[in-house]
Structure formats: C-alpha cells, structure tokens
Design a protein around this motif. Structure first.
Motif, PDB file in Angstrom:
ATOM      1  N   ILE A 124      10.748 -22.229 -13.014  1.00 29.08           N
ATOM      2  CA  ILE A 124      10.194 -22.637 -11.723  1.00 29.08           C
ATOM      3  C   ILE A 124      10.702 -22.584 -10.768  1.00 29.08           C
ATOM      4  CG2 ILE A 124       8.654 -24.105 -13.356  1.00 29.08           C
ATOM      5  CD1 ILE A 124      10.529 -26.243 -13.167  1.00 29.08           C
ATOM      6  N   GLY A 125       9.300 -22.419  -9.100  1.00 33.62           N
ATOM      7  CA  GLY A 125       9.640 -22.583  -8.079  1.00 33.62           C
ATOM      8  C   GLY A 125       9.389 -23.691  -7.422  1.00 33.62           C
ATOM      9  N   GLY A 126       9.672 -23.457  -5.970  1.00 31.92           N
ATOM     10  CA  GLY A 126       9.375 -25.071  -5.851  1.00 31.92           C
ATOM     11  C   GLY A 126       9.845 -24.978  -3.703  1.00 31.92           C
ATOM     12  N   GLU A 127       9.819 -26.316  -3.567  1.00 32.79           N
ATOM     13  CA  GLU A 127       9.445 -26.276  -1.744  1.00 32.79           C
ATOM     14  C   GLU A 127      11.686 -26.864  -1.231  1.00 32.79           C
ATOM     15  OE1 GLU A 127       9.566 -28.933   1.491  1.00 32.79           O
ATOM     16  OE2 GLU A 127       8.248 -29.488   0.118  1.00 32.79           O
ATOM     17  N   VAL A 128      12.220 -25.675  -0.986  1.00 31.07           N
ATOM     18  CA  VAL A 128      13.984 -25.941  -1.124  1.00 31.07           C
ATOM     19  C   VAL A 128      13.527 -26.804   0.226  1.00 31.07           C
ATOM     20  CG1 VAL A 128      16.060 -24.702  -0.407  1.00 31.07           C
ATOM     21  CG2 VAL A 128      13.783 -23.173  -1.386  1.00 31.07           C
ATOM     22  N   LEU A 129      14.693 -28.238  -0.826  1.00 26.44           N
ATOM     23  CA  LEU A 129      14.563 -29.322   0.183  1.00 26.44           C
ATOM     24  C   LEU A 129      15.895 -28.895   1.028  1.00 26.44           C
ATOM     25  CD1 LEU A 129      13.667 -32.373  -1.723  1.00 26.44           C
ATOM     26  CD2 LEU A 129      12.310 -30.947  -0.170  1.00 26.44           C
ATOM     27  N   CYS A 130      17.509 -29.509   0.023  1.00 26.34           N
ATOM     28  CA  CYS A 130      18.391 -28.844   1.863  1.00 26.34           C
ATOM     29  C   CYS A 130      19.512 -27.741   0.668  1.00 26.34           C
ATOM     30  CB  CYS A 130      18.960 -30.212   1.774  1.00 26.34           C
ATOM     31  SG  CYS A 130      18.868 -31.088   0.242  1.00 26.34           S
ATOM     32  N   PHE A 131      20.245 -27.734   1.385  1.00 26.59           N
ATOM     33  CA  PHE A 131      22.151 -27.080   1.195  1.00 26.59           C
ATOM     34  C   PHE A 131      22.810 -28.202   1.040  1.00 26.59           C
ATOM     35  CE2 PHE A 131      20.952 -23.044   2.251  1.00 26.59           C
ATOM     36  CZ  PHE A 131      19.460 -22.599   1.390  1.00 26.59           C
ATOM     37  N   VAL A 132      23.254 -28.345  -0.381  1.00 28.63           N
ATOM     38  CA  VAL A 132      24.600 -29.220   0.160  1.00 28.63           C
ATOM     39  C   VAL A 132      25.857 -28.342  -0.210  1.00 28.63           C
ATOM     40  CG1 VAL A 132      25.894 -31.069  -1.372  1.00 28.63           C
ATOM     41  CG2 VAL A 132      23.248 -31.249  -0.725  1.00 28.63           C
ATOM     42  N   TYR A 133      27.039 -28.180   0.618  1.00 36.12           N
ATOM     43  CA  TYR A 133      28.216 -28.142  -0.606  1.00 36.12           C
ATOM     44  C   TYR A 133      29.465 -28.850   0.290  1.00 36.12           C
ATOM     45  CZ  TYR A 133      27.806 -25.099   3.701  1.00 36.12           C
ATOM     46  OH  TYR A 133      27.205 -24.636   5.324  1.00 36.12           O
TER      47      TYR A 133
END
Length: 133
Positions: A124-133
């Motif tokens: 499933i796809g969707g809205e990419v909220l944020c990246f964390v690293y």
C-alpha cells in the motif's frame, strides 16, 4: 498552527540540539503513532501519554536516547517531506529509500501510520510524512 507534524519534529529537533533528556509535546493521534514508530525503531528511549486538564488531547512525554560514551543522539536528522501546501504521495513500488535503507520514512496509509518497509510489504502507498535517520 498550520502544520502540527512539523511542530512535533521541530520540538524534537530543538530538544536534541539543547541536549534535553525529556521533551513534552501536545498530543494527537497522528503524533502518538509517529512516537510509537520512533520507539519501536530505537530512535527514542521511552515515551508516555499523559492526560491534562489544560489540554483535552493530552501531552506526549518523550525521553530522548543518547549514547552513554559519546553523548551523541540516536536521531541524526528529522526531515518533514509532505507539507500542507505540497503533499508528497507515493505508491508501494516507488517508496523512498532513506540513506540507502539505513533510515526510515514514516508513511500515512489507509491502514494507519507505518514505516516505508512495512507499507511496501503490505503493498500500500500513502503520504510520506517524514524521514528519520
């Protein structure tokens, strides 16, 4: 406030830069889900949801995670991707890879908030909220 998720990430970023141990953030269901993901993936030490009389939604208390020897934080970068004026949606085939798989992307899908790897496995796809690293 027009973007509560950006406020959540900024409060975390500011607490990390100030070397705080605990940060308090006004709660919402989306922020609670993001906090749970950060805890499960080992980016924060612990969290607690508290109900207060001033704020009907409550507060989230997050204990930040630091390395005992180097005092470096577990979170190196928090980046907001999808913004209110510029939404970023993706399918499961085009899911972004954060630092070639070393970081995580938090995605809001029709089945809830999850990481990029979980969304790809569920197809499933969707809205990419944020990246964390």
């Amino acid at each position: 406030m027009t973007d509560p998720i950006a406020d959540f990430l900024t409060r975390l970023r500011n607490a990390i830069h100030a070397k705080h141990r605990v940060v308090e953030i006004p709660a919402s269901n989306l922020k609670k889900n993001i906090t749970k993901i950060l805890f499960e993936k080992g980016y924060i030490l612990n969290y607690k949801f508290e109900d207060t009389e001033d704020n009907p939604q409550g507060m989230i208390k997050i204990a930040l995670k630091y390395d005992p020897q180097t005092k470096a934080n577990a979170i190196k970068n928090l980046t907001r991707i999808s913004r209110p004026g510029m939404r970023k949606y993706t399918g499961y085939r085009d899911m972004p890879r954060v630092i070639n798989g070393l970081g995580i992307a938090i995605v809001s899908t029709s089945k809830g908030v999850m990481t990029d790897k979980e969304a790809s496995q569920e197809k499933i796809g969707g809205e990419v909220l944020c990246f964390v690293y």
